[in-house]
Design an enzyme around this catalytic site. Structure first.
Site, mmCIF file in Angstrom:
data_model
loop_
_atom_site.group_PDB
_atom_site.id
_atom_site.type_symbol
_atom_site.label_atom_id
_atom_site.label_comp_id
_atom_site.label_asym_id
_atom_site.label_seq_id
_atom_site.Cartn_x
_atom_site.Cartn_y
_atom_site.Cartn_z
ATOM 1 N N GLU A 149 -42.417 54.741 24.126
ATOM 2 C CA GLU A 149 -42.282 53.906 23.094
ATOM 3 C C GLU A 149 -44.036 54.838 21.973
ATOM 4 O O GLU A 149 -44.549 54.122 21.936
ATOM 5 C CB GLU A 149 -42.637 52.631 23.191
ATOM 6 N N GLU A 254 -32.838 50.846 30.228
ATOM 7 C CA GLU A 254 -33.335 49.718 29.898
ATOM 8 C C GLU A 254 -31.762 48.765 29.483
ATOM 9 O O GLU A 254 -32.639 47.407 28.484
ATOM 10 C CB GLU A 254 -34.240 48.906 29.762
#
Length: 359
Positions: A149, A254
């Site tokens: 991220e 995810e």
């Protein structure tokens, strides 16, 4: 991802209506790996029924929290390796391949990092952390989410302690150091919303920068935190194609599909919403219409994944069942969410059967 909050569960056997539940990992054994996120209770095999269920359904696993720097490196000169060592042993025992998650992430940092003021000290933490952790698990984990991220929604670099002190090349340097410490481990960049055009463009630029420096990057993880009835299939497919065109493997890392109200998209853990009746509309069960939409969305997703199975190496769900999903407690604590293929008793939902019916 945020921390997972366990709730009391009463698990049923791995059967439904007297019939053995199909195995996801076996159903897709010729297509891609099927993974899940594991918490510490699962890694320590506290519940034998849960262990058996995990081993039957999944052949890959990602630790939800224990390898993040705040837990594995709590003090400057202290590492807490025991939980991650147990994860490695769990994988070895049950023939489950482990993806390390994650070496460099701006969130869930050790508290001491927040107090660092000098560039040299940040670089020392950065370098020592990667070399120590990646080196310890070289040959023991199959892959690493090296950087997690690092991008804003518009594709620019996120303002983090690493960007502030080390500059934009910190991502390349993280991959360089990990490559040195774990030369036979696959190295990935992982993010959410990086199937969206602007963020995808930033991700591609980041990958090209790493490659231009002569540093190895093996794949990109698309987290896959999507919303029921709004799964961006066209953007996902275009992203799979564009990332693969760079010579990269693609992972869905995810996966879950949010069914509750949310006023933003993605998985920015710092964002929160107020708790009220409107934010938790299904405390006693999911309405059939929503259940069927969830099933249709999962079926469409897996149809797309199968179309591009030559490019996708792994599909990992973020949690084993609905009761263990982080979405019960984020962005609102205490909600009752239903984002996965198995319910709170490990029983298959309509979405599960829609997915396995594709084979």
């Amino acid at each position: 991802m945020a921390a997972l909050f366990l709730t009391g569960l009463s698990l049923l056997p791995d059967t439904a209506f007297g019939q053995e539940i199909p195995s996801l990992k076996d159903t897709f054994r010729n297509d891609f790996g099927i993974g899940t996120a594991l918490n510490m209770a699962q890694i320590e095999e506290k519940d034998p029924q849960m262990t058996a269920f995990i081993v039957r359904q999944f052949n890959m696993a990602t630790p939800e929290n224990i390898m993040k720097s705040g837990l594995i490196h709590p003090k400057w000169d202290t590492y807490a390796f025991e939980p991650a060592d147990k994860l490695v042993e769990f994988g070895k025992k049950h023939n489950i391949r482990i993806n390390g998650h994650t070496l460099i992430w701006h969130s869930q940092l050790p508290p001491f990092v927040r107090g660092i003021q000098s560039r040299d000290s940040v670089r020392a933490f950065f370098t020592n952390h990667i070399k120590t952790v990646a080196g310890r698990y070289a040959g023991k984990v199959f892959s690493w989410d090296v950087v997690n991220e690092a991008l804003n929604e518009d594709g620019t670099m996120r303002k983090t302690v690493f960007l502030q002190h080390l500059g934009e090349d910190y991502v390349t340097e993280a991959f360089r150091l990990t490559q040195q410490a774990a030369p036979n481990t696959e190295l990935y960049y992982n993010d959410y919303n990086n199937e969206q055009p602007a963020k995808r463009a930033g991700c591609i630029a980041l990958v090209k920068k790493i490659q231009a420096a002569g540093v190895r990057i093996d794949g990109v993880g698309i987290q896959g935190h999507w919303h029921v009835g709004r799964v961006p299939l066209k953007d996902i497919e275009e992203s799979i194609l564009q990332y693969a065109a760079l010579g990269l493997k693609v992972m869905i890392t995810e996966l879950d599909i949010e069914v509750l109200p949310r006023n933003f998209q993605g998985a920015e853990v710092s964002r929160q919403m107020a708790a009220n009746a409107e934010s938790n509309p299904y405390p006693d069960g999911l309405p059939d219409a929503v259940q069927q939409q969830l099933a249709a969305d999962y079926q469409a997703l897996f149809r797309l994944f199968l179309k591009h199975k030559d490019k996708i190496t792994r599909v990992t769900f973020w949690g084993v069942n609905d009761g263990l999903s982080w979405l019960n407690n984020w962005p609102v604590r205490g909600r009752t969410n239903y984002p996965l293929l198995f319910d709170r008793k490990n029983q298959p939902k309509p979405a599960f059967y829609k997915v396995v019916s594709l084979k």
